[in-house]
Design an enzyme around this catalytic site. Structure first.
Site, short mmCIF file in Angstrom:
data_model
loop_
_atom_site.label_atom_id
_atom_site.label_comp_id
_atom_site.label_asym_id
_atom_site.label_seq_id
_atom_site.Cartn_x
_atom_site.Cartn_y
_atom_site.Cartn_z
N LYS A 175 57.85 29.55 52.75
CA LYS A 175 57.16 30.43 51.58
C LYS A 175 57.09 29.64 50.48
O LYS A 175 56.12 29.79 49.34
CB LYS A 175 58.37 31.46 51.01
CG LYS A 175 58.61 32.51 52.23
CD LYS A 175 59.78 33.43 51.75
CE LYS A 175 59.99 34.59 52.98
NZ LYS A 175 61.24 35.42 52.32
N ILE B 265 59.84 10.66 59.24
CA ILE B 265 60.96 10.48 59.83
C ILE B 265 60.44 10.85 61.34
O ILE B 265 60.20 12.16 61.63
CB ILE B 265 62.14 11.13 59.53
CG1 ILE B 265 62.60 11.02 58.21
CG2 ILE B 265 63.39 10.96 60.65
CD1 ILE B 265 62.75 9.67 57.88
N ASP C 180 71.96 23.03 50.09
CA ASP C 180 71.37 23.76 51.21
C ASP C 180 71.59 22.94 52.43
O ASP C 180 70.56 23.03 53.44
CB ASP C 180 69.87 24.02 51.13
CG ASP C 180 69.40 25.07 52.04
OD1 ASP C 180 70.24 25.85 52.42
OD2 ASP C 180 68.12 25.04 52.28
N TYR D 232 69.65 23.16 59.91
CA TYR D 232 68.07 23.27 59.57
C TYR D 232 67.48 22.07 58.86
O TYR D 232 66.40 21.72 58.63
CB TYR D 232 67.54 24.40 59.02
CG TYR D 232 67.83 25.70 59.86
CD1 TYR D 232 66.98 26.02 60.83
CD2 TYR D 232 68.99 26.58 59.76
CE1 TYR D 232 67.25 27.20 61.49
CE2 TYR D 232 69.29 27.44 60.45
CZ TYR D 232 68.45 27.81 61.40
OH TYR D 232 68.67 29.13 62.12
N ASP E 20 65.04 18.13 52.58
CA ASP E 20 65.00 19.28 51.79
C ASP E 20 65.79 19.30 50.63
O ASP E 20 66.96 19.86 50.62
CB ASP E 20 65.08 20.70 52.43
CG ASP E 20 64.61 21.55 51.63
OD1 ASP E 20 64.06 21.61 50.57
OD2 ASP E 20 64.46 22.79 52.16
#
Length: 258
Positions: free
Chosen positions: A62, A150, A195, A199, A211
């Protein structure tokens, strides 16, 4: 830039002008994400050799999409493109407003995303300083972040994607690695990822944490809540995988008292 010029710029940068893959995932996402401002930024990075063309989609979300790209020297890079108008506006604003490193916040959503992109670049640099393996940041401009790719031919898989292929010993080592990252960031880097999960860990020659957009410093009023999230995510995940993990409350207390 006219509509025709905008469309041609997208096609040139994605390589679709020659391949005419109008129905491809890359083409559809490119037309969703690459507005005029983003295309102009891509063109800027293209002229400076950072993005010769884009090859495919690594991930979608998103907030941002990540593409595989190639520099003018033929080196692979990961190109993260934040959407200049996103449904995640409130979340982004709250994270930035709480970060003591960020000063004045623009009211314009597009410019707010630019601040968000710059912050992720700085977070990656800070993580490297404290010996955390992350995609090395190369350059950022506006809503685009160019990083180390990566993987080899394709992108390295996430832990979530290969968990069934891992042996119990592999999972134990990954648990120790991840907890070590959380501890090192908090104790030595005065930082928290915010986070950390299956994932956001890539399995490569050495695990790589990705991330870093929501990562922040310890003096942020949200830092303890983010630390709790990281610990809970990792302890819960590895417990489900049969790994002997530490007690959440004890580990949290240990870090907060350090």
């Amino acid at each position: 830039m006219s509509e025709g010029e905008f469309e041609r710029a997208i096609e040139e940068l994605t390589g679709l002008r020659e391949r005419r893959e109008k129905g491809s995932e890359l083409y559809k996402i490119a037309n969703e994400v690459f507005d005029k401002s983003t295309t102009e930024t891509l063109s800027y990075l293209h002229r400076r050799g950072w993005i010769e063309h884009l090859q495919g989609v690594i991930s979608t979300g998103k907030e941002a999409n990540v593409f595989a790209g190639v520099t003018s020297e033929g080196k692979k890079v990961a190109v993260k493109v934040y959407r200049t108008y996103t449904t995640e506006f409130r979340r982004i604003w709250e994270y930035l407003a709480a970060d003591p490193r960020v000063g004045y916040l623009p009211k314009d959503m597009r410019k707010l995303v630019f601040v968000w992109t710059r912050r992720e670049f700085k977070n990656l640099q800070r993580a490297i300083k404290y010996a955390v393996r992350v995609p090395e940041p190369k350059i950022f401009r506006n809503n685009i972040l160019v990083m180390e790719f990566i993987g080899e031919e394709g992108p390295a898989p996430r832990l979530k994607d290969v968990e069934r292929e891992l042996e119990p010993q592999d999972l134990e080592e990954l648990y120790s690695f991840t907890m070590g990252v959380i501890e090192r960031l908090w104790r030595r880097g005065d930082m928290v990822h915010g986070d950390m999960s299956e994932y956001n860990i890539l399995i490569w020659d050495f695990p790589v944490v990705i991330d870093w957009s929501q990562a922040t410093v310890k003096r942020n009023k949200m830092s303890v809540a983010l630390l709790k999230r990281d610990l809970w995510n990792i302890i819960s995940y590895f417990t489900r995988k049969g790994v002997h993990t530490e007690d959440f409350n004890e580990k949290l207390k240990e870090l907060l008292e350090a």
